[in-house]
Design a protein around this motif. Structure first.
Motif, PDB file in Angstrom:
ATOM      1  N   GLY A  55       0.825  -1.197   0.000  1.00  0.00           N
ATOM      2  CA  GLY A  55       0.000   0.000   0.000  1.00  0.00           C
ATOM      3  C   GLY A  55       0.860   1.247   0.000  1.00  0.00           C
ATOM      4  O   GLY A  55       2.054   1.198   0.305  1.00  0.00           O
ATOM      5  N   PRO A  56       0.260   2.385  -0.327  1.00  0.00           N
ATOM      6  CA  PRO A  56       1.010   3.638  -0.268  1.00  0.00           C
ATOM      7  C   PRO A  56       1.218   4.074   1.177  1.00  0.00           C
ATOM      8  O   PRO A  56       0.548   3.578   2.083  1.00  0.00           O
ATOM      9  CB  PRO A  56       0.088   4.620  -0.999  1.00  0.00           C
ATOM     10  CG  PRO A  56      -1.288   4.082  -0.760  1.00  0.00           C
ATOM     11  CD  PRO A  56      -1.138   2.583  -0.740  1.00  0.00           C
ATOM     12  N   THR A  57       2.117   4.985   1.379  1.00  0.00           N
ATOM     13  CA  THR A  57       2.248   5.608   2.693  1.00  0.00           C
ATOM     14  C   THR A  57       1.136   6.646   2.824  1.00  0.00           C
ATOM     15  O   THR A  57       0.508   7.035   1.836  1.00  0.00           O
ATOM     16  CB  THR A  57       3.612   6.311   2.846  1.00  0.00           C
ATOM     17  OG1 THR A  57       3.689   7.367   1.880  1.00  0.00           O
ATOM     18  CG2 THR A  57       4.777   5.346   2.670  1.00  0.00           C
ATOM     19  N   PHE A  58       0.909   7.119   4.029  1.00  0.00           N
ATOM     20  CA  PHE A  58      -0.082   8.175   4.236  1.00  0.00           C
ATOM     21  C   PHE A  58       0.331   9.424   3.456  1.00  0.00           C
ATOM     22  O   PHE A  58      -0.504  10.096   2.860  1.00  0.00           O
ATOM     23  CB  PHE A  58      -0.229   8.492   5.724  1.00  0.00           C
ATOM     24  CG  PHE A  58      -1.025   7.457   6.473  1.00  0.00           C
ATOM     25  CD1 PHE A  58      -2.337   7.706   6.827  1.00  0.00           C
ATOM     26  CD2 PHE A  58      -0.468   6.238   6.828  1.00  0.00           C
ATOM     27  CE1 PHE A  58      -3.083   6.762   7.516  1.00  0.00           C
ATOM     28  CE2 PHE A  58      -1.205   5.289   7.515  1.00  0.00           C
ATOM     29  CZ  PHE A  58      -2.514   5.551   7.854  1.00  0.00           C
ATOM     30  N   ALA A  59       1.626   9.727   3.443  1.00  0.00           N
ATOM     31  CA  ALA A  59       2.113  10.895   2.706  1.00  0.00           C
ATOM     32  C   ALA A  59       1.831  10.744   1.215  1.00  0.00           C
ATOM     33  O   ALA A  59       1.384  11.698   0.563  1.00  0.00           O
ATOM     34  CB  ALA A  59       3.608  11.088   2.952  1.00  0.00           C
ATOM     35  N   GLU A  60       2.074   9.572   0.650  1.00  0.00           N
ATOM     36  CA  GLU A  60       1.802   9.349  -0.774  1.00  0.00           C
ATOM     37  C   GLU A  60       0.311   9.475  -1.075  1.00  0.00           C
ATOM     38  O   GLU A  60      -0.072  10.055  -2.095  1.00  0.00           O
ATOM     39  CB  GLU A  60       2.308   7.970  -1.204  1.00  0.00           C
ATOM     40  CG  GLU A  60       3.807   7.851  -1.211  1.00  0.00           C
ATOM     41  CD  GLU A  60       4.318   6.419  -1.326  1.00  0.00           C
ATOM     42  OE1 GLU A  60       5.502   6.264  -1.668  1.00  0.00           O
ATOM     43  OE2 GLU A  60       3.550   5.457  -1.063  1.00  0.00           O
ATOM     44  N   ALA A  91      -1.612  13.981  12.867  1.00  0.00           N
ATOM     45  CA  ALA A  91      -2.951  13.940  13.463  1.00  0.00           C
ATOM     46  C   ALA A  91      -4.027  14.197  12.410  1.00  0.00           C
ATOM     47  O   ALA A  91      -5.055  13.515  12.380  1.00  0.00           O
ATOM     48  CB  ALA A  91      -3.063  14.946  14.597  1.00  0.00           C
ATOM     49  N   PHE A  92      -3.809  15.165  11.534  1.00  0.00           N
ATOM     50  CA  PHE A  92      -4.778  15.478  10.482  1.00  0.00           C
ATOM     51  C   PHE A  92      -5.017  14.239   9.614  1.00  0.00           C
ATOM     52  O   PHE A  92      -6.147  13.791   9.432  1.00  0.00           O
ATOM     53  CB  PHE A  92      -4.263  16.643   9.629  1.00  0.00           C
ATOM     54  CG  PHE A  92      -5.173  17.024   8.506  1.00  0.00           C
ATOM     55  CD1 PHE A  92      -6.186  17.940   8.702  1.00  0.00           C
ATOM     56  CD2 PHE A  92      -5.010  16.477   7.238  1.00  0.00           C
ATOM     57  CE1 PHE A  92      -7.033  18.307   7.659  1.00  0.00           C
ATOM     58  CE2 PHE A  92      -5.847  16.829   6.195  1.00  0.00           C
ATOM     59  CZ  PHE A  92      -6.861  17.743   6.411  1.00  0.00           C
ATOM     60  N   THR A  97      -8.166   9.446   7.950  1.00  0.00           N
ATOM     61  CA  THR A  97      -8.187   8.038   7.555  1.00  0.00           C
ATOM     62  C   THR A  97      -8.988   7.177   8.531  1.00  0.00           C
ATOM     63  O   THR A  97      -9.564   6.169   8.121  1.00  0.00           O
ATOM     64  CB  THR A  97      -6.757   7.480   7.381  1.00  0.00           C
ATOM     65  OG1 THR A  97      -5.994   7.747   8.556  1.00  0.00           O
ATOM     66  CG2 THR A  97      -6.084   8.103   6.164  1.00  0.00           C
ATOM     67  N   ILE A  98      -9.049   7.558   9.788  1.00  0.00           N
ATOM     68  CA  ILE A  98      -9.921   6.837  10.730  1.00  0.00           C
ATOM     69  C   ILE A  98     -11.376   6.977  10.294  1.00  0.00           C
ATOM     70  O   ILE A  98     -12.138   6.003  10.317  1.00  0.00           O
ATOM     71  CB  ILE A  98      -9.709   7.338  12.174  1.00  0.00           C
ATOM     72  CG1 ILE A  98      -8.368   6.837  12.714  1.00  0.00           C
ATOM     73  CG2 ILE A  98     -10.856   6.893  13.085  1.00  0.00           C
ATOM     74  CD1 ILE A  98      -7.945   7.484  14.021  1.00  0.00           C
ATOM     75  N   LEU A 105     -14.274   1.977   3.611  1.00  0.00           N
ATOM     76  CA  LEU A 105     -13.680   2.079   2.278  1.00  0.00           C
ATOM     77  C   LEU A 105     -12.175   1.852   2.271  1.00  0.00           C
ATOM     78  O   LEU A 105     -11.612   1.469   1.246  1.00  0.00           O
ATOM     79  CB  LEU A 105     -14.020   3.428   1.648  1.00  0.00           C
ATOM     80  CG  LEU A 105     -15.507   3.550   1.303  1.00  0.00           C
ATOM     81  CD1 LEU A 105     -15.860   4.971   0.912  1.00  0.00           C
ATOM     82  CD2 LEU A 105     -15.876   2.585   0.196  1.00  0.00           C
ATOM     83  N   ILE A 106     -11.519   2.077   3.402  1.00  0.00           N
ATOM     84  CA  ILE A 106     -10.099   1.764   3.508  1.00  0.00           C
ATOM     85  C   ILE A 106      -9.858   1.034   4.822  1.00  0.00           C
ATOM     86  O   ILE A 106     -10.735   0.990   5.687  1.00  0.00           O
ATOM     87  CB  ILE A 106      -9.191   3.011   3.419  1.00  0.00           C
ATOM     88  CG1 ILE A 106      -9.292   3.851   4.685  1.00  0.00           C
ATOM     89  CG2 ILE A 106      -9.484   3.829   2.167  1.00  0.00           C
ATOM     90  CD1 ILE A 106      -8.171   4.871   4.834  1.00  0.00           C
ATOM     91  N   SER A 107      -8.653   0.494   4.937  1.00  0.00           N
ATOM     92  CA  SER A 107      -8.248  -0.151   6.175  1.00  0.00           C
ATOM     93  C   SER A 107      -6.741   0.023   6.311  1.00  0.00           C
ATOM     94  O   SER A 107      -6.045   0.284   5.327  1.00  0.00           O
ATOM     95  CB  SER A 107      -8.624  -1.635   6.150  1.00  0.00           C
ATOM     96  OG  SER A 107      -8.374  -2.213   7.406  1.00  0.00           O
TER      97      SER A 107
END
Length: 152
Positions: A55-60, A91-92, A97-98, A105-107
């Motif tokens: 999976g991508p990173t959160f930044a990506e 935090a943002f 994503t939570i 839709l994501i995990s």
């Protein structure tokens, strides 16, 4: 302390969050637009996993969703220290994503790099879409006209 009145994703800095950050958070998680953003995120995650196996990173992910600003809703207020900026970004993204995970839709796994993956609701939607596509194709192969081909 003034930061207690700020959104949960902006706790710590002594300055209020920029309006653009608040608007973007509401857009990402709101009832009207949250599903669209979560679906866009899930599609990107699925494509990345298909290409890379991870999976991508959160930044990506957020850079993909907000390419014009390199993954941030807006510049930081002047004078914020590095650690405050890092905490605000984390935090943002985490709270957004939570929300998307709650929508199904994501995990992802907490504290695991590249664990972003599509969620149960996304997989169900995808299966339904594929079944509908297959049903339409088999109808056309059997000589039956598609309902959209007839005008009454």
């Amino acid at each position: 302390m003034a930061s207690d009145s700020y959104p949960i994703w902006w706790r710590g800095p002594d300055v209020p969050p920029p309006a653009e950050w608040t608007y973007m958070f509401e857009s990402f998680t709101g009832d009207d637009t949250g599903d669209e953003w979560a679906l866009a995120a899930a599609i990107f995650i699925a494509q990345t996993r298909r290409r890379n196996g991870l999976g991508p990173t959160f930044a990506e992910l957020f850079t993909h969703l907000m390419p014009e600003s390199s993954g941030l809703p807006a510049p930081f207020p002047p004078g914020m220290e590095f650690i405050e900026r890092r905490r605000a970004v984390t935090a943002f993204r985490g709270h957004v994503t939570i929300d998307w995970r709650r929508r199904g839709l994501i995990s992802f796994d907490k504290d695991v790099t590249r664990s972003l993956r599509v969620g149960r609701a996304f997989r169900e939607r995808s299966r339904h879409r594929q079944l509908a596509r297959l049903a339409g194709a088999s109808r056309l192969e059997n000589g039956m006209s598609d309902a959209s081909d007839t005008n009454g």
